[in-house]
Design a protein around this motif. Structure first.
Motif, mmCIF file in Angstrom:
data_model
loop_
_atom_site.group_PDB
_atom_site.id
_atom_site.type_symbol
_atom_site.label_atom_id
_atom_site.label_comp_id
_atom_site.label_asym_id
_atom_site.label_seq_id
_atom_site.Cartn_x
_atom_site.Cartn_y
_atom_site.Cartn_z
ATOM 1 N N ALA A 94 0.812 -1.216 0.000
ATOM 2 C CA ALA A 94 0.000 0.000 0.000
ATOM 3 C C ALA A 94 0.844 1.264 0.000
ATOM 4 N N GLY A 95 2.159 1.105 0.201
ATOM 5 C CA GLY A 95 3.017 2.280 0.294
ATOM 6 C C GLY A 95 2.938 2.952 1.655
ATOM 7 N N LEU A 96 2.373 2.248 2.638
ATOM 8 C CA LEU A 96 2.270 2.805 3.989
ATOM 9 C C LEU A 96 3.526 2.499 4.802
ATOM 10 N N ASP A 97 4.380 1.644 4.254
ATOM 11 C CA ASP A 97 5.624 1.277 4.928
ATOM 12 C C ASP A 97 6.648 0.957 3.835
ATOM 13 N N VAL A 98 7.921 1.053 4.163
ATOM 14 C CA VAL A 98 8.945 0.767 3.145
ATOM 15 C C VAL A 98 9.745 -0.471 3.544
ATOM 16 N N PRO A 99 10.135 -1.279 2.564
ATOM 17 C CA PRO A 99 10.942 -2.457 2.894
ATOM 18 C C PRO A 99 12.366 -2.054 3.266
ATOM 19 N N THR A 100 13.036 -2.901 4.077
ATOM 20 C CA THR A 100 14.426 -2.649 4.441
ATOM 21 C C THR A 100 15.339 -3.138 3.325
#
Ligand code: ADP
Ligand code: ADP
Length: 216
Positions: A51-57
C-alpha cells in the motif's frame, strides 16, 4: 498495469524486530490472491508495504501505477458523517465534482445493498454494515488494485460468511488485482484463485496453492 511484484523483500522495524525475510511474490494483473498464515508472520507488514504505507528494508516492491483501494479490519468510518458522506469522502479528497460524486456514490451504495441507509450514522449500523460502507467507499475510486487486511476479522462467523458471498458478487465482474490477508483458510479458498501460505518469524513464504475455478 495493475500487477504487484515483490522481490527479495525484507523488513526490519526500528526496534530490531524482523518481520519479513526474502519474500518473492508476483500477483498478475487481474488475479485475486489470498495470504494466509498465523498471527505475527508478517501478513499486515507485507500489505502495508504494498500500500506504500511502509517501506521495505531490503528488496523491491512494485505495485501497479494507478489508484489503490484499501479495506481494513476497523471500518475506519468518520463517526460524525452519515453513510452517504462517508462513501463520498475519498472522492471529495480527490476533487471529484459533486454531480459525479453523487452518481458514483449511489452506484456503490446500491452494490453493497445499503441503498436505504444513506442517512444513517455509523453508530446506527451493525459491524457487517459498516464494513460494507468501507467497501462501497473503496469502490467509488474504481481502483485497479484492491488490498484487504482481515476485513472481516472483527465480525461474527455468520456475518463473515454472508459478506464473503456478497464480496464475491460485488467484485465478480470487475477487472482488478487483489490481495486479501486472512488467517481463515476457508475464506481464502472461497474468495481467491491462489492461496499463498506464510509462516515463521521472520515471515517467509512457505508455498502456495492454486484454487480451481469455478469454486462451487
Ligand atoms: P501479521 O499481520 O501476520 O499478524 P504483522 O505484519 O502485523 O503480522 O507483524 C509481523 C511482526 O512484526 C510481528 O512480530 C509484529 O509484532 C512485528 N511488528 C509489526 N509492526 C511493527 C512495528 N511497527 N514495530 C515493531 N514491530 C512490528
Ligand atoms: P450483523 O450481522 O453484523 O449484525 P448485518 O449486515 O446482518 O450485520 O445487519 C444487521 C441487521 O440489519 C440485520 O437485521 C439485517 O437484516 C439488517 N440489514 C442489513 N442490511 C440490510 C439491508 N440492506 N436492508 C435491510 N436490512 C438490512
Amino acid at each position: 498495469r495493475g500487477s504487484i511484484d515483490f522481490s527479495g523483500l525484507g523488513k526490519v522495524f526500528g526496534n530490531g524486530t524482523q518481520a519479513l525475510r526474502d519474500v518473492d511474490l508476483t500477483v498478475n494483473s487481474g488475479e485475486f490472491i489470498s495470504i494466509v498464515g498465523p498471527s505475527g508472520c508478517g501478513k499486515s507488514t507485507l500489505l502495508r508495504i504494498a500500500a506504500g504505507l511502509d517501506v521495505p528494508t531490503t528488496g523491491t516492491s512494485r505495485v501497479g501505477d494507478g489508484v489503490i483501494g484499501f479495506v481494513f479490519q476497523e471500518a475506519t468510518l468518520l463517526h460524525w458523517r452519515n453513510v452517504a458522506q462517508n462513501v463520498e469522502l475519498l472522492m471529495e479528497l480527490q476533487g471529484v465534482p459533486k454531480k459525479d460524486r453523487i452518481e458514483r456514490r449511489e452506484e456503490a451504495v446500491d452494490l453493497v445493498g445499503l441503498g436505504g441507509f444513506q442517512r444513517h450514522l455509523p453508530k446506527q449500523l451493525s459491524g457487517g454494515m459498516k464494513m460494507r460502507v468501507s467497501i462501497a467507499r473503496a469502490l467509488t475510486l474504481n481502483p485497479e488494485i484492491f488490498l484487504f487486511d482481515e476485513p472481516f476479522g472483527a465480525l461474527d462467523e455468520l456475518t463473515r460468511e454472508r459478506l464473503n458471498t456478497e464480496v464475491t458478487s460485488v467484485f465478480a465482474n470487475r477487472p482488478f488485482t487483489g490481495m486479501f490477508v486472512t488467517h481463515n483458510i476457508f475464506e481464502a479458498v472461497f474468495l481467491s484463485t491462489r492461496v499463498v501460505v506464510m509462516s515463521g518469524r521472520p515471515g517467509t513464504i512457505l508455498g502456495e496453492v492454486e484454487v480451481p475455478l469455478p469454486f462451487p
